[in-house]
Write a protein that holds these residues in place. Structure first.
Motif, PDB file in Angstrom:
ATOM      1  N   VAL A  74     -12.312  -8.977  -1.735  1.00 67.22           N
ATOM      2  CA  VAL A  74     -11.022  -8.379  -2.121  1.00 67.22           C
ATOM      3  C   VAL A  74      -9.935  -9.389  -1.742  1.00 67.22           C
ATOM      4  O   VAL A  74      -9.793  -9.753  -0.572  1.00 67.22           O
ATOM      5  CB  VAL A  74     -10.781  -7.024  -1.409  1.00 67.22           C
ATOM      6  CG1 VAL A  74      -9.377  -6.497  -1.711  1.00 67.22           C
ATOM      7  CG2 VAL A  74     -11.815  -5.984  -1.839  1.00 67.22           C
ATOM      8  N   ILE A  75      -9.190  -9.833  -2.745  1.00 66.43           N
ATOM      9  CA  ILE A  75      -8.182 -10.875  -2.513  1.00 66.43           C
ATOM     10  C   ILE A  75      -6.904 -10.249  -1.959  1.00 66.43           C
ATOM     11  O   ILE A  75      -6.568  -9.112  -2.297  1.00 66.43           O
ATOM     12  CB  ILE A  75      -7.897 -11.625  -3.837  1.00 66.43           C
ATOM     13  CG1 ILE A  75      -9.214 -12.197  -4.392  1.00 66.43           C
ATOM     14  CG2 ILE A  75      -6.883 -12.742  -3.632  1.00 66.43           C
ATOM     15  CD1 ILE A  75      -9.086 -12.797  -5.772  1.00 66.43           C
ATOM     16  N   ASP A  76      -6.184 -10.993  -1.136  1.00 70.95           N
ATOM     17  CA  ASP A  76      -4.901 -10.513  -0.620  1.00 70.95           C
ATOM     18  C   ASP A  76      -3.861 -10.572  -1.755  1.00 70.95           C
ATOM     19  O   ASP A  76      -3.639 -11.636  -2.332  1.00 70.95           O
ATOM     20  CB  ASP A  76      -4.469 -11.397   0.555  1.00 70.95           C
ATOM     21  CG  ASP A  76      -3.140 -10.948   1.120  1.00 70.95           C
ATOM     22  OD1 ASP A  76      -3.153 -10.107   2.024  1.00 70.95           O
ATOM     23  OD2 ASP A  76      -2.087 -11.411   0.622  1.00 70.95           O
ATOM     24  N   LYS A  77      -3.238  -9.414  -2.039  1.00 71.74           N
ATOM     25  CA  LYS A  77      -2.353  -9.377  -3.213  1.00 71.74           C
ATOM     26  C   LYS A  77      -1.087 -10.223  -3.028  1.00 71.74           C
ATOM     27  O   LYS A  77      -0.516 -10.702  -4.007  1.00 71.74           O
ATOM     28  CB  LYS A  77      -1.973  -7.938  -3.575  1.00 71.74           C
ATOM     29  CG  LYS A  77      -1.198  -7.241  -2.495  1.00 71.74           C
ATOM     30  CD  LYS A  77      -0.024  -6.476  -2.997  1.00 71.74           C
ATOM     31  CE  LYS A  77       0.887  -6.074  -1.876  1.00 71.74           C
ATOM     32  NZ  LYS A  77       0.473  -6.048  -0.496  1.00 71.74           N
ATOM     33  N   GLY A 136       0.795  -1.221   0.000  1.00 70.75           N
ATOM     34  CA  GLY A 136       0.000   0.000   0.000  1.00 70.75           C
ATOM     35  C   GLY A 136       0.835   1.282   0.000  1.00 70.75           C
ATOM     36  O   GLY A 136       0.469   2.269  -0.643  1.00 70.75           O
ATOM     37  N   LYS A 185     -10.297  -8.933   5.331  1.00 77.44           N
ATOM     38  CA  LYS A 185      -9.479  -7.990   4.546  1.00 77.44           C
ATOM     39  C   LYS A 185      -9.820  -6.535   4.866  1.00 77.44           C
ATOM     40  O   LYS A 185     -10.916  -6.061   4.580  1.00 77.44           O
ATOM     41  CB  LYS A 185      -9.721  -8.244   3.050  1.00 77.44           C
ATOM     42  CG  LYS A 185      -8.940  -7.328   2.147  1.00 77.44           C
ATOM     43  CD  LYS A 185      -7.503  -7.748   2.046  1.00 77.44           C
ATOM     44  CE  LYS A 185      -6.599  -6.645   1.576  1.00 77.44           C
ATOM     45  NZ  LYS A 185      -5.220  -6.838   1.934  1.00 77.44           N
TER      46      LYS A 185
HETATM   47  N1  LIG Z   1      -5.681  -6.356  -2.264  1.00 74.77           N
HETATM   48  C1  LIG Z   1      -4.704  -6.075  -1.351  1.00 74.77           C
HETATM   49  O1  LIG Z   1      -4.083  -6.966  -0.759  1.00 74.77           O
HETATM   50  O2  LIG Z   1      -4.488  -4.715  -1.116  1.00 74.77           O
HETATM   51  P1  LIG Z   1      -3.546  -4.030  -0.033  1.00 74.77           P
HETATM   52  O3  LIG Z   1      -2.177  -4.638  -0.178  1.00 74.77           O
HETATM   53  O4  LIG Z   1      -3.542  -2.561  -0.409  1.00 74.77           O
HETATM   54  O5  LIG Z   1      -4.157  -4.286   1.303  1.00 74.77           O
END
Ligand SMILES: NC(=O)OP(=O)(O)O
Ligand SMILES: Nc1ncnc2c1ncn2[C@@H]1O[C@H](COP(=O)(O)OP(=O)(O)O)[C@@H](O)[C@H]1O
Length: 313
Positions: free
Chosen positions: A210-213, A11, A129
């Protein structure tokens, strides 16, 4: 042959805590990030860039909810696609400019990317999330009661709205990403972990999540056969005993060693936990695979093995 590197940007690369999320602020941050990435391209690395979208997709969701009486609100998967579009646009503009300044003429492309998830994922029952702005505990609890949101603490930094974050199962556009990267393009892809979709009998349908990137970054790295998977954040290393007087930075470590720390519960669920999990999965995927967790400002040193936490078998 050049090394293929998948870079997952945290982020901070786009919006730092306490900053106002204007276009100008975000673009300036991305310009700073692009300088580091352009240097890697100049050094001959083949780059696939992915980024988070937590703050942005949360803000777009708020805009949709606030304006719903004037303009119909769109589902969260469509908002993920919107975030990929506008963040990708900023990356293309900024990277092209930095590459030109270094005398390089390269194609930079942003690919709208979908990620398959299961609608039965446990996270739909207990969302994890964090997205959008930070609130005080009191504000967050009030919003939860008024609007029916799930809210929770985000790694000691305040309270945020929580949405479901299912495990990524497959990156649908992985072959196209690999072809583009191997053809010499710089690819921005799978932003925000990818747009969550579920398989149907005749294709895919959007899923509101929202998936964890970092988790998707592992999947993408495996599917494009990357040599290195790098997770860049705002700390130079993963630490054990984080925040305690005896905290210790991990440098070059084996999968076995890190798994021992995971079993001790060393890494926080909402922040370092998913990064370590994703890095371990990639490092374990085959002999020679290297996962790095480090800081953007030391990215070139990390690739030379001189900074960051470097995990391999
Ligand atoms: N989608 C996601 O993991 O975003 P952030 O890293 O911004 O939390
Ligand atoms: N064991 C740890 N080692 C290093 N940093 C940690 C650890 N546990 C928690 N953190 C925190 O995790 C943060 C990075 O996670 P996060 O902010 O979610 O990443 P990003 O948004 O960059 O993807 C660091 O800024 C640090 O405060």
């Amino acid at each position: 042959m050049s090394e293929k590197v998948v870079v997952a940007l945290g982020g901070n690369a786009i919006l730092q805590a306490g900053q106002e999320g204007t276009f100008e602020v975000q673009y300036n941050n991305i310009k700073g990030t692009a300088k580091y990435l352009a240097k890697l391209i100049k050094d001959g690395y083949e780059l696939v860039i992915m980024h988070g979208n937590g703050p942005q997709v949360g803000n777009i969701l708020l805009q949709n909810e606030e304006a719903k009486d004037v303009v119909p609100a769109q589902p969260l998967d469509a908002l993920s696609a919107e975030s990929q579009g506008f963040i990708g646009y900023m990356f293309i503009q900024a990277l092209e400019e930095e590459l030109k300044a270094l005398g390089l003429d390269k194609n930079v492309v942003n690919l709208i990317t979908r990620t398959v998830v299961s609608k039965d994922d446990e996270d739909f029952k207990d969302p994890s999330k964090p997205i959008g702005p930070f609130y005080s505990e009191e504000e967050a609890k009030k919003l939860a009661a008024e609007k029916g949101w799930s809210v929770g603490e985000d790694a000691g930094r305040g309270y945020r709205r929580l949405v479901p974050s299912p495990q990524p199962l497959k990156i649908i556009e992985a072959d196209a990403i690999k072809t583009l990267a191997e053809g010499g393009s710089i690819v921005v892809a799978a932003g925000g972990g990818g747009i969550p979709v579920a398989e149907t009998s005749n294709g895919y349908e959007g899923v509101e999540a929202v998936i964890d990137k970092d988790r998707s970054g592992y999947k993408l790295s495996e599917e494009v056969e990357a040599d290195v998977f790098m997770i860049l954040t705002d700390v130079e290393n993963v630490f054990v005993n984080w925040g305690k007087p005896d905290q210790k930075a991990l440098e070059t470590v084996t999968v076995e060693e890190v798994e021992k720390y995971v079993a001790e519960g060393q890494f926080a669920k909402g922040s370092m936990g998913p990064k370590v999990e994703a890095a371990l999965n990639f490092a374990k995927s085959r002999k020679g695979a290297k996962a790095i967790i480090g800081s953007l400002s030391k990215v070139d040193a990390a690739l030379r093995g001189e900074s960051g936490t470097i995990i391999s078998l």
